[in-house]
Structure formats: structure tokens, C-alpha cells
Enzyme design. Structure first.
Site, PDB file in Angstrom:
ATOM      1  N   HIS A  58      41.229  36.656  49.616  1.00 45.63           N
ATOM      2  CA  HIS A  58      40.835  37.005  48.246  1.00 45.63           C
ATOM      3  C   HIS A  58      41.899  36.498  47.274  1.00 45.63           C
ATOM      4  O   HIS A  58      43.076  36.344  47.642  1.00 45.63           O
ATOM      5  CB  HIS A  58      40.695  38.523  48.093  1.00 45.63           C
ATOM      6  CG  HIS A  58      39.483  39.086  48.776  1.00 45.63           C
ATOM      7  ND1 HIS A  58      39.036  40.372  48.569  1.00 45.63           N
ATOM      8  CD2 HIS A  58      38.620  38.519  49.661  1.00 45.63           C
ATOM      9  CE1 HIS A  58      37.946  40.577  49.304  1.00 45.63           C
ATOM     10  NE2 HIS A  58      37.682  39.488  49.975  1.00 45.63           N
ATOM     11  N   GLU A  60      43.575  37.799  44.862  1.00 43.54           N
ATOM     12  CA  GLU A  60      44.779  38.613  44.645  1.00 43.54           C
ATOM     13  C   GLU A  60      45.768  38.483  45.801  1.00 43.54           C
ATOM     14  O   GLU A  60      46.984  38.359  45.590  1.00 43.54           O
ATOM     15  CB  GLU A  60      44.405  40.100  44.502  1.00 43.54           C
ATOM     16  CG  GLU A  60      43.462  40.413  43.370  1.00 43.54           C
ATOM     17  CD  GLU A  60      42.005  40.459  43.831  1.00 43.54           C
ATOM     18  OE1 GLU A  60      41.553  39.515  44.514  1.00 43.54           O
ATOM     19  OE2 GLU A  60      41.313  41.433  43.494  1.00 43.54           O
ATOM     20  N   CYS A  88      39.284  44.865  45.074  1.00 45.36           N
ATOM     21  CA  CYS A  88      38.612  45.639  46.118  1.00 45.36           C
ATOM     22  C   CYS A  88      39.642  46.524  46.835  1.00 45.36           C
ATOM     23  O   CYS A  88      40.829  46.523  46.494  1.00 45.36           O
ATOM     24  CB  CYS A  88      37.943  44.684  47.107  1.00 45.36           C
ATOM     25  SG  CYS A  88      39.095  43.837  48.212  1.00 45.36           S
TER      26      CYS A  88
END
Ligand SMILES: [Zn+2]
Length: 161
Positions: A58, A60, A88
Site C-alpha cells: 500500500h 503508506e 486501512c
């Protein structure tokens, strides 16, 4: 460090550019940057789950790893993470583990968000780290990227379905 909204908007520009670059590999357009105390960009990331075949890739996590590698330390306690979509559960967990004190995000993720919508890991009082959260920064632009991506995928010829 100056924390005026216009700086958040400027940094979101960089995250949005990262998100757009994810389209080249058919990845869901989500982008992130880690900004240092002087406003310098220390790490960048885009969602590259398809590109790398890695379910944890992801935006991040990629940006946090990039910044930590550049700084040579895991503790990012003087940094701001800026991401186009609400983090998330995994990414919120990584943010807590990296001791990031501040998160700026664009659109809400009503299905899987863990930074204030479905869960709020960033401000979970039972954890020992509390994150200051600035949601809805250039929300419409971040959301439009995603809406267009999924509309085109539904409307186009897909070999995955
Ligand atoms: Zn995530």
C-alpha cells in the site's frame, strides 16, 4: 513546524501525483508522501499491489519504508504522512509503529478505513501512540481519481472477470 492548511494542500499535490502514477500498472490510484520537519519530502509511495504482486504494498507502507531507509531509523516521530485515501487497518498500524505524529488524508474509505470511519486505530486510546489526523484535504480530487478508476474498470473490457 508550520502546520497551515495550505501546506497540507501542497503536500497532497505530491500524493495525488503518486496516485496518478499507479494507474500505469493498473493499480488502484492511491499515493502517499512522508514529509520531514522542515517540509522536505523524505519518502514517496504509491499503491503497487499489482505491480509488485505484494498484498502489503500500500502507498503508506511504501512511503514509510522509503522514509525510514533514507533516514536510517524506524522512528518517524518528526514526520507527517500525507495520503490520498484514509489509511486501512494495516497502514494505520504501520503509522502507529513508526510513531508518525500527524496524518493528512484526502478521501474517506467508508468500507475499510481505519482512521476514523470504520475503525480509528490512529486515535485508539488503548494504544500508546496518538496521531493527530487531518481528514478531507483535497478530498474531491482524491475521490474522483478512485471513482473514475473503478468506473473505467467496470465499463472496460476486463480479462479478470
Ligand atoms: Zn493500507
Amino acid at each position: 513546524m508550520e502546520q497551515l492548511p495550505h501546506r497540507h494542500r501542497q503536500w497532497m499535490d505530491l500524493a495525488l501525483a503518486e496516485a496518478r502514477s499507479a494507474l500505469a500498472t493498473g493499480d488502484v490510484p492511491i499515493g502517499a508522501v512522508v514529509v520531514g520537519p522542515e517540509g522536505e519530502v523524505l519518502g514517496t509511495g504509491r499503491n503497487e499491489r499489482e505491480a509488485s504482486g505484494d498484498p502489503t504494498a500500500h502507498a503508506e507502507v511504501v512511503a514509510i519504508r522509503d522514509a525510514a531507509a533514507r533516514l536510517g531509523r524506524w522512528r518517524l516521530d518528526d514526520c507527517t504522512l500525507v495520503v490520498t485515501l484514509e489509511p486501512c487497518a494495516m497502514c494505520a498500524g504501520a503509522i502507529v509503529l513508526a510513531r508518525v505524529p500527524r496524518v493528512v488524508f484526502g478521501a474517506w474509505d467508508e468500507k475499510a478505513g481505519a482512521s476514523g470511519s470504520v475503525f480509528d486505530i490512529l486515535r485508539e486510546p488503548r494504544l500508546n501512540h496518538w496521531v493527530e489526523v487531518f481528514p478531507e484535504v483535497r478530498r474531491d480530487e482524491a475521490a474522483a481519481l478512485l471513482t473514475r478508476f473503478f468506473a473505467e474498470r467496470r465499463g472496460g473490457v476486463s480479462s479478470n472477470d
